[in-house]
Design a protein around this motif. Structure first.
Motif, PDB file in Angstrom:
ATOM      1  N   GLY A   5       0.800  -1.223   0.000  1.00 44.95           N
ATOM      2  CA  GLY A   5       0.000   0.000   0.000  1.00 44.95           C
ATOM      3  C   GLY A   5       0.830   1.268   0.000  1.00 44.95           C
ATOM      4  O   GLY A   5       0.644   2.136  -0.861  1.00 44.95           O
ATOM      5  N   PRO A   6       1.776   1.424   0.956  1.00 47.81           N
ATOM      6  CA  PRO A   6       2.595   2.637   0.960  1.00 47.81           C
ATOM      7  C   PRO A   6       3.422   2.828  -0.315  1.00 47.81           C
ATOM      8  O   PRO A   6       3.632   3.947  -0.764  1.00 47.81           O
ATOM      9  N   VAL A   7       3.873   1.737  -0.903  1.00 51.15           N
ATOM     10  CA  VAL A   7       4.660   1.836  -2.134  1.00 51.15           C
ATOM     11  C   VAL A   7       3.801   2.377  -3.269  1.00 51.15           C
ATOM     12  O   VAL A   7       4.195   3.299  -3.989  1.00 51.15           O
ATOM     13  N   PHE A   8       2.590   1.835  -3.426  1.00 44.06           N
ATOM     14  CA  PHE A   8       1.720   2.299  -4.501  1.00 44.06           C
ATOM     15  C   PHE A   8       1.260   3.735  -4.275  1.00 44.06           C
ATOM     16  O   PHE A   8       1.188   4.523  -5.218  1.00 44.06           O
ATOM     17  N   VAL A   9       0.985   4.109  -3.036  1.00 46.22           N
ATOM     18  CA  VAL A   9       0.616   5.497  -2.736  1.00 46.22           C
ATOM     19  C   VAL A   9       1.773   6.427  -3.086  1.00 46.22           C
ATOM     20  O   VAL A   9       1.578   7.476  -3.700  1.00 46.22           O
ATOM     21  N   ALA A  10       2.994   6.044  -2.725  1.00 46.81           N
ATOM     22  CA  ALA A  10       4.166   6.865  -3.031  1.00 46.81           C
ATOM     23  C   ALA A  10       4.360   7.022  -4.536  1.00 46.81           C
ATOM     24  O   ALA A  10       4.670   8.113  -5.020  1.00 46.81           O
ATOM     25  N   VAL A  11       4.165   5.957  -5.291  1.00 50.07           N
ATOM     26  CA  VAL A  11       4.334   6.023  -6.747  1.00 50.07           C
ATOM     27  C   VAL A  11       3.265   6.924  -7.373  1.00 50.07           C
ATOM     28  O   VAL A  11       3.570   7.755  -8.232  1.00 50.07           O
ATOM     29  N   VAL A  12       2.026   6.793  -6.942  1.00 53.17           N
ATOM     30  CA  VAL A  12       0.952   7.652  -7.468  1.00 53.17           C
ATOM     31  C   VAL A  12       1.231   9.114  -7.136  1.00 53.17           C
ATOM     32  O   VAL A  12       1.085  10.000  -7.994  1.00 53.17           O
ATOM     33  N   LEU A  13       1.655   9.389  -5.908  1.00 50.85           N
ATOM     34  CA  LEU A  13       1.992  10.769  -5.540  1.00 50.85           C
ATOM     35  C   LEU A  13       3.182  11.289  -6.332  1.00 50.85           C
ATOM     36  O   LEU A  13       3.211  12.461  -6.711  1.00 50.85           O
ATOM     37  N   PHE A  14       4.167  10.436  -6.606  1.00 47.20           N
ATOM     38  CA  PHE A  14       5.308  10.844  -7.426  1.00 47.20           C
ATOM     39  C   PHE A  14       4.825  11.326  -8.788  1.00 47.20           C
ATOM     40  O   PHE A  14       5.268  12.367  -9.278  1.00 47.20           O
ATOM     41  N   ILE A  15       3.917  10.583  -9.395  1.00 48.67           N
ATOM     42  CA  ILE A  15       3.405  10.962 -10.715  1.00 48.67           C
ATOM     43  C   ILE A  15       2.591  12.253 -10.628  1.00 48.67           C
ATOM     44  O   ILE A  15       2.829  13.200 -11.374  1.00 48.67           O
ATOM     45  N   LEU A  16       1.633  12.298  -9.716  1.00 49.42           N
ATOM     46  CA  LEU A  16       0.737  13.450  -9.630  1.00 49.42           C
ATOM     47  C   LEU A  16       1.445  14.736  -9.220  1.00 49.42           C
ATOM     48  O   LEU A  16       1.040  15.830  -9.626  1.00 49.42           O
ATOM     49  N   LEU A  17       2.494  14.633  -8.399  1.00 50.62           N
ATOM     50  CA  LEU A  17       3.173  15.821  -7.905  1.00 50.62           C
ATOM     51  C   LEU A  17       4.402  16.223  -8.721  1.00 50.62           C
ATOM     52  O   LEU A  17       5.079  17.184  -8.377  1.00 50.62           O
ATOM     53  N   THR A  18       4.681  15.510  -9.812  1.00 56.04           N
ATOM     54  CA  THR A  18       5.803  15.877 -10.657  1.00 56.04           C
ATOM     55  C   THR A  18       5.558  17.273 -11.219  1.00 56.04           C
ATOM     56  O   THR A  18       4.590  17.484 -11.938  1.00 56.04           O
ATOM     57  N   PRO A  19       6.421  18.246 -10.868  1.00 50.97           N
ATOM     58  CA  PRO A  19       6.210  19.610 -11.364  1.00 50.97           C
ATOM     59  C   PRO A  19       6.181  19.650 -12.883  1.00 50.97           C
ATOM     60  O   PRO A  19       7.031  19.068 -13.547  1.00 50.97           O
ATOM     61  N   GLY A  20       5.178  20.312 -13.416  1.00 49.74           N
ATOM     62  CA  GLY A  20       5.045  20.454 -14.856  1.00 49.74           C
ATOM     63  C   GLY A  20       4.077  19.483 -15.486  1.00 49.74           C
ATOM     64  O   GLY A  20       3.585  19.728 -16.575  1.00 49.74           O
ATOM     65  N   LEU A  21       3.783  18.363 -14.836  1.00 48.80           N
ATOM     66  CA  LEU A  21       2.827  17.423 -15.407  1.00 48.80           C
ATOM     67  C   LEU A  21       1.417  17.980 -15.271  1.00 48.80           C
ATOM     68  O   LEU A  21       0.750  18.234 -16.264  1.00 48.80           O
ATOM     69  N   LEU A  22       0.959  18.192 -14.056  1.00 45.64           N
ATOM     70  CA  LEU A  22      -0.348  18.792 -13.825  1.00 45.64           C
ATOM     71  C   LEU A  22      -0.220  20.267 -13.487  1.00 45.64           C
ATOM     72  O   LEU A  22      -0.946  21.100 -14.014  1.00 45.64           O
ATOM     73  N   VAL A  23       0.701  20.589 -12.562  1.00 47.90           N
ATOM     74  CA  VAL A  23       0.843  21.962 -12.093  1.00 47.90           C
ATOM     75  C   VAL A  23       2.304  22.229 -11.753  1.00 47.90           C
ATOM     76  O   VAL A  23       3.037  21.310 -11.376  1.00 47.90           O
ATOM     77  N   GLN A  24       2.731  23.490 -11.917  1.00 56.63           N
ATOM     78  CA  GLN A  24       4.057  23.909 -11.480  1.00 56.63           C
ATOM     79  C   GLN A  24       3.904  25.193 -10.674  1.00 56.63           C
ATOM     80  O   GLN A  24       3.332  26.168 -11.140  1.00 56.63           O
ATOM     81  N   ILE A  25       4.399  25.156  -9.436  1.00 52.89           N
ATOM     82  CA  ILE A  25       4.353  26.312  -8.537  1.00 52.89           C
ATOM     83  C   ILE A  25       5.758  26.531  -7.992  1.00 52.89           C
ATOM     84  O   ILE A  25       6.266  25.653  -7.309  1.00 52.89           O
ATOM     85  N   PRO A  26       6.432  27.624  -8.194  1.00 53.78           N
ATOM     86  CA  PRO A  26       6.081  28.695  -9.121  1.00 53.78           C
ATOM     87  C   PRO A  26       6.384  28.287 -10.551  1.00 53.78           C
ATOM     88  O   PRO A  26       7.293  27.497 -10.805  1.00 53.78           O
ATOM     89  N   GLY A  27       5.641  28.846 -11.486  1.00 53.36           N
ATOM     90  CA  GLY A  27       5.856  28.561 -12.897  1.00 53.36           C
ATOM     91  C   GLY A  27       6.999  29.384 -13.454  1.00 53.36           C
ATOM     92  O   GLY A  27       7.618  30.180 -12.747  1.00 53.36           O
ATOM     93  N   LYS A  28       7.293  29.189 -14.731  1.00 56.21           N
ATOM     94  CA  LYS A  28       8.373  29.940 -15.378  1.00 56.21           C
ATOM     95  C   LYS A  28       7.966  31.398 -15.601  1.00 56.21           C
ATOM     96  O   LYS A  28       8.748  32.298 -15.396  1.00 56.21           O
ATOM     97  N   GLY A  29       6.725  31.621 -16.051  1.00 57.39           N
ATOM     98  CA  GLY A  29       6.277  32.972 -16.354  1.00 57.39           C
ATOM     99  C   GLY A  29       5.258  33.527 -15.378  1.00 57.39           C
ATOM    100  O   GLY A  29       5.100  34.737 -15.259  1.00 57.39           O
TER     101      GLY A  29
END
Length: 124
Positions: A5-29
């Protein structure tokens, strides 16, 4: 028997929180940008700040997850595959293939450390 369970949660969070995939804070512009496939050191820090419980006994899953999250962000230190070469260093850009490859690397290292080697960091 291992708890995946913790491994799969960590992998899903890695994907969702990758800057630039869904959101980037702060952005370039702008302060916030969506789906720009860009990253930076500044944009990794706000996204990997998990909420810790006061009485958490074993910090290994959290600390290992955070360290791997930062080190394996596509484009920060390296990117596999890169845009122009198979392997690029410090490009600050990413792509879907690189996110998939880096996610597999994250999964493998995290699973080995947490499930196979049973790494634990206890607080007193």
């Amino acid at each position: 028997m291992s708890d995946w369970g913790p491994v799969f949660v960590a992998v899903v969070l890695f994907i969702l929180l990758t800057p630039g995939l869904l959101v980037q804070i702060p952005g370039k512009g702008r302060f916030i940008e969506f789906g720009n496939f860009q990253t930076s050191g500044a944009s990794i820090l706000p996204l990997h700040n998990p909420f810790f419980e006061k009485k958490m006994a074993d910090w290994a899953p959290v600390l290992i997850g955070v360290v791997l999250f930062v080190l394996l962000q596509p484009g920060l230190l390296f990117q596999l595959p890169g845009h122009n070469r198979q392997l690029e260093f410090g490009s600050m850009k990413t792509n879907g293939k690189a996110i998939a490859i880096h996610t597999l690397i994250f999964f493998a290292i995290y699973a080995i450390l947490i499930l196979a080697l049973h790494v634990h960091i206890y607080t007193g």
